[in-house]
Design a protein around this motif. Structure first.
Motif, short mmCIF file in Angstrom:
data_model
loop_
_atom_site.label_atom_id
_atom_site.label_comp_id
_atom_site.label_asym_id
_atom_site.label_seq_id
_atom_site.Cartn_x
_atom_site.Cartn_y
_atom_site.Cartn_z
N HIS A 132 -5.92 -8.01 6.07
CA HIS A 132 -6.27 -6.82 5.30
C HIS A 132 -7.68 -6.34 5.60
O HIS A 132 -7.95 -5.13 5.63
N ILE B 197 -9.01 -7.66 -2.33
CA ILE B 197 -8.61 -7.05 -1.06
C ILE B 197 -8.31 -5.57 -1.24
O ILE B 197 -8.73 -4.73 -0.44
N SER B 198 -7.58 -5.24 -2.29
CA SER B 198 -7.08 -3.87 -2.44
C SER B 198 -8.19 -2.85 -2.58
O SER B 198 -8.12 -1.76 -1.99
N VAL C 286 -9.94 -2.27 0.84
CA VAL C 286 -9.12 -1.44 1.72
C VAL C 286 -9.18 0.03 1.30
O VAL C 286 -9.38 0.93 2.13
N PHE D 265 -3.47 0.75 -0.26
CA PHE D 265 -2.91 -0.56 -0.55
C PHE D 265 -1.80 -0.40 -1.58
O PHE D 265 -1.99 0.24 -2.62
N SER E 278 -1.33 -3.15 3.35
CA SER E 278 -2.54 -2.38 3.62
C SER E 278 -2.33 -1.57 4.88
O SER E 278 -1.84 -2.10 5.89
#
Length: 268
Positions: free
Chosen positions: A201, A225-226, A229, A236, A252
Motif C-alpha cells: 500500500h 494505511i488508508s 494512501v 482506499f 489501494s
C-alpha cells in the motif's frame, strides 16, 4: 465539536509513539531468544508485539487519557469516545519472526463527527528494519522519511490502465470465490509483485505501484494505511468498493483505475 488538540499535535504524538515503538521492536528483531506464542485465532504473537503495544498504551494514557483505543494484542476500550487510536504494534509478525525486514508499527487516530460518522485523521506506518517511515494527516498530505531524513511529500502515479500498471498483493490464500478474478487481474497487469502487508500500500502511495490488494484484514491492519494512501491522492476501499478500512479487505489504487479494479474483482 472540534477537538482540543490540533491536527499537527496529534500527528506529532503519533510520530513520538512510532519512535518509542521502533526502539522496542528493533531491540527484539532477529533476537535468538524471541518468545513466540499462538493466539486464539491461531496467529503468532511475539514478546515484541506485546511490549510495543504496552509502551504505546502507556504513552496514550499519559498524553491522551480521554481517548479510546483499539489494539491488536490487548483489546478495545473507550471507542464510544469522541476520538480513538488504532494500533497494530507489529504488522507482519511472521516476517518479523523470520528475520524478513518487511514489518512495521501502524498507528492511526479516528475522530467521530457530530453526525456519528467517523474520519481517520492521522496515520503513521513505521518500518525501522526498512529504514522507512510514512505518515499522513487529513488535509496535510502524505510523506515518507528514508533513514530518518527530512520527510518527502509523496503522491500516487498517473498510470491509467491495468496493462501499464504494477499490481502488488499479499498472497493468494483465502480469496475464495475472488481467486479467479485476482489471478486474471494479475495476468492483465504489466507487473506483479507479492510484497504484502503495509508495504504494498505504501508503494501505491509513493507512486511506485498502482494497485495493492489483500483480504482477511482487520481495522488495525488498514486504518493508518488508508489515510496515507488517500492523502497521497489515491483511493482506499474494500475489494467490494466500500471506502475506508474495517471491512475485511483492502484495495489501494492511484484512484484513476479504482473503478476498473472493482469491476475486475466483482464476482456476480
Amino acid at each position: 465539536m472540534a477537538s482540543e488538540y490540533s491536527r499537527e499535535a496529534d500527528l506529532a504524538l503519533a510520530l513520538k509513539m512510532a519512535d518509542a515503538a521502533d526502539v522496542i521492536s528493533m531491540a527484539r528483531y532477529q533476537s535468538q531468544d524471541l518468545v513466540i506464542t499462538t493466539k486464539p485465532d491461531n496467529t503468532p504473537v511475539t514478546d515484541a508485539d506485546k511490549a510495543t503495544e504496552k509502551a504505546l498504551r502507556e504513552i496514550l494514557a499519559k498524553e491522551r487519557p480521554n481517548d479510546g483505543l483499539v489494539g491488536e494484542e490487548f483489546g478495545t476500550s473507550g471507542t464510544d469516545a469522541k476520538r480513538y487510536w488504532v494500533i497494530d504494534p507489529i504488522d507482519g509478525t511472521k516476517n518479523f519472526m523470520r528475520g524478513v525486514p518487511s514489518w512495521s508499527t501502524l498507528i492511526a487516530l479516528i475522530e467521530r463527527n457530530d453526525d456519528g460518522t467517523e474520519q481517520i485523521i492521522v496515520g503513521v506506518v513505521s518500518a525501522p528494519a526498512l529504514f522507512r517511515r510514512w505518515h499522513g494527516a487529513a488535509g496535510l498530505g502524505a510523506y515518507v522519511s528514508l533513514n530518518k531524513l527530512a520527510p518527502k511529500k509523496i503522491h500516487v502515479s498517473g498510470i491509467s490502465t491495468i496493462a501499464d500498471a504494477s499490481v502488488t498483493y499479499s498472497d493468494l490464500n483465502n480469496w475464495g470465490e475472488y481467486l479467479p478474478k485476482v489471478q486474471a487481474l494479475l495476468s492483465d497487469a504489466n507487473r506483479t509483485r507479492g510484497f504484502g502487508d503495509f508495504w504494498s500500500h505504501m508503494l501505491v502511495a509513493e507512486g511506485a505501484a498502482e494497485v495493492a490488494l489483500e483480504i482477511g484484514v482487520a481495522l488495525w491492519d488498514m486504518a493508518a494505511i488508508s489515510i496515507i494512501v488517500t492523502e497521497a491522492g489515491g483511493r482506499f476501499s474494500s475489494i467490494d468498493g466500500v471506502d475506508g478500512p474495517g471491512h475485511g479487505s483492502g484495495l489501494s489504487t492511484n484512484n484513476i483505475i479504482h473503478a476498473h479494479l472493482l469491476d475486475a474483482l466483482r464476482t456476480k
